[in-house]
Design a protein around this motif. Structure first.
Motif, short mmCIF file in Angstrom:
data_model
loop_
_atom_site.label_atom_id
_atom_site.label_comp_id
_atom_site.label_asym_id
_atom_site.label_seq_id
_atom_site.Cartn_x
_atom_site.Cartn_y
_atom_site.Cartn_z
N SER A 100 0.85 -1.20 0.00
CA SER A 100 0.00 0.00 0.00
C SER A 100 0.89 1.25 0.00
O SER A 100 1.98 1.26 0.60
N THR A 101 0.43 2.32 -0.65
CA THR A 101 1.25 3.54 -0.76
C THR A 101 1.58 4.12 0.63
O THR A 101 2.60 4.75 0.80
N LYS A 102 0.70 3.87 1.61
CA LYS A 102 0.98 4.43 2.95
C LYS A 102 2.14 3.70 3.62
O LYS A 102 2.65 4.16 4.64
N ASN A 103 2.55 2.57 3.06
CA ASN A 103 3.70 1.83 3.60
C ASN A 103 4.99 2.06 2.82
O ASN A 103 5.95 1.32 2.96
N ILE A 104 4.97 3.06 1.94
CA ILE A 104 6.19 3.36 1.16
C ILE A 104 6.72 4.73 1.57
O ILE A 104 5.99 5.74 1.54
N TYR A 105 7.98 4.76 1.94
CA TYR A 105 8.65 6.00 2.36
C TYR A 105 9.80 6.32 1.41
O TYR A 105 10.45 5.41 0.90
N ALA A 106 10.02 7.60 1.18
CA ALA A 106 11.13 8.00 0.30
C ALA A 106 11.96 9.07 0.97
O ALA A 106 11.46 9.89 1.74
N TYR A 107 13.26 9.02 0.66
CA TYR A 107 14.16 10.07 1.15
C TYR A 107 15.15 10.38 0.03
O TYR A 107 15.62 9.48 -0.68
N ASP A 108 15.46 11.66 -0.14
CA ASP A 108 16.47 12.06 -1.11
C ASP A 108 17.22 13.25 -0.55
O ASP A 108 16.65 14.06 0.20
N ALA A 109 18.51 13.35 -0.92
CA ALA A 109 19.31 14.49 -0.48
C ALA A 109 18.68 15.79 -1.01
O ALA A 109 18.78 16.84 -0.38
N ASP A 110 18.04 15.69 -2.17
CA ASP A 110 17.37 16.83 -2.77
C ASP A 110 15.90 16.84 -2.29
O ASP A 110 15.08 16.05 -2.75
N GLU A 111 15.62 17.78 -1.38
CA GLU A 111 14.29 17.81 -0.74
C GLU A 111 13.14 17.97 -1.72
O GLU A 111 12.07 17.39 -1.58
N ASN A 112 13.40 18.79 -2.77
CA ASN A 112 12.34 19.05 -3.75
C ASN A 112 11.95 17.80 -4.50
O ASN A 112 10.78 17.57 -4.77
N LYS A 113 12.97 16.99 -4.84
CA LYS A 113 12.70 15.76 -5.59
C LYS A 113 11.76 14.85 -4.82
O LYS A 113 10.80 14.32 -5.35
#
Ligand SMILES: NC(=O)c1ccc[n+]([C@@H]2O[C@H](COP(=O)([O-])OP(=O)(O)OC[C@H]3O[C@@H](n4cnc5c(N)ncnc54)[C@H](OP(=O)(O)O)[C@@H]3O)[C@@H](O)[C@H]2O)c1
Length: 272
Positions: free
Chosen positions: A30-43
């Motif tokens: 489910s999308t609520k169980n997917i987390y993302a992180y990037d050095a570029d905050e906007n991305k």
């Protein structure tokens, strides 16, 4: 592995984006169980609102909330990133890397000798769900865990499992392979222009022919040699072209190119 698993992805560039879209399309999570992180905050902000997934503000937060952690940063950024991964709970998590040329051992060095690591080698057609992915894993990853990862990746293309020692050969074939095919498409298209077709017509003819030929091999399961013979009628046009290609050593050229790529892949690893 079940639908309550949480996935975190570090790096939301080209490959990170393609993976995230694949996960959602796979309907395995489910999308609520997917987390993302990037050095570029906007991305990460953009992708989180586009795909309706969660964003983590720090690496610590992402690692804490995720059962499975994907690394999708450039190889030159990985060691700095791995130094920031908290390892107190790392044997309970599954780590998945899509980094070209980065061995499982590099991850074990930072995450612990018995950390569960999967290494993937995708190629650029994953961006249009027609990719080829090779997967290898260390001894701590169960079949159930790797099956879940395979299911998540299903929408992005085909996948085969290989021994890690064969990853250089995979790099030489499917990793760099799209570039060889682009060159062939371009050469055929240039020839069309020389023969009086427009750029647009030539590129369309060359592209669709390449796509169709690949589809014919994969759909029929027939050997390319047999399919080639079927196009070549006695004394016809195709056999004249094939004679020219044999004369110029096309097969030898391509085999040499794949081997050069393989050797370079090994050389790069030895440099690191
Ligand atoms: N593209 C492909 O088709 C392909 C094929 C096979 C394998 N791969 C592998 O996939 C990986 C990613 O490639 P890509 O083309 O997706 O690269 P990319 O578009 O540059 O994406 C990488 C992202 O990671 C971010 N990043 C860098 N360091 C970070 C850190 N410490 N923490 C969090 N985020 C960080 C980058 O931010 P900044 O831009 O601000 O640095 C960028 O947004 C590579 O290792 C490559 O070998 C890619």
């Amino acid at each position: 592995m079940n639908n309550d698993q949480t996935i975190g992805i570090i790096g939301t560039g080209n490959m990170g984006n393609a993976l995230l879209k694949g996960f959602i399309e796979s309907k395995s999570i489910s999308t609520k169980n997917i987390y993302a992180y990037d050095a570029d905050e906007n991305k990460v902000k953009n992708i989180a609102s586009e795909l309706n997934i969660e964003k983590a503000s720090t690496i610590d937060e992402l690692v804490k909330v995720s059962d499975i952690i994907f690394f999708a940063v450039k190889p030159q950024n990985i060691e700095e990133l791995l130094r920031q991964i908290p390892t107190d709970n790392s044997t309970n998590k599954l780590f998945v890397s899509v980094l070209a040329g980065t061995p499982i051992e590099t991850f074990e060095d930072y995450l612990g000798d018995n950390a569960k690591i999967i290494r993937l080698m995708p190629n650029t057609p994953c961006l249009v769900n027609a990719g080829m992915i090779a997967l290898s894993k260390n001894n701590y990853v169960s079949d159930k865990e790797s099956d879940f990862i395979k299911k998540l990746l299903e929408p992005t293309g085909e996948l085969i499992e290989v021994d890690e020692k064969d990853m250089d050969a995979v790099t030489a074939l499917s990793g760099s392979g799209p570039a060889y095919i682009f060159m062939i498409i371009q050469a055929m298209s240039n020839a069309g222009v020389k023969l009086g077709l427009t750029q647009e017509q030539s590129l369309k003819l060359a592209t669709q022919t390449t796509y169709g030929a690949a589809k014919l091999v994969s759909s029929t399961g027939e050997h390319p040699e047999i399919l080639k013979d079927k196009v070549s009628s006695p004394g016809g046009t195709t056999i004249y072209a094939l004679h020219e290609l044999e004369d110029e050593g096309l097969r030898g050229i391509i085999m040499n190119a794949v081997e050069a790529c393989y050797n370079r892949s090994i050389e790069l690893k030895d440099d690191n």
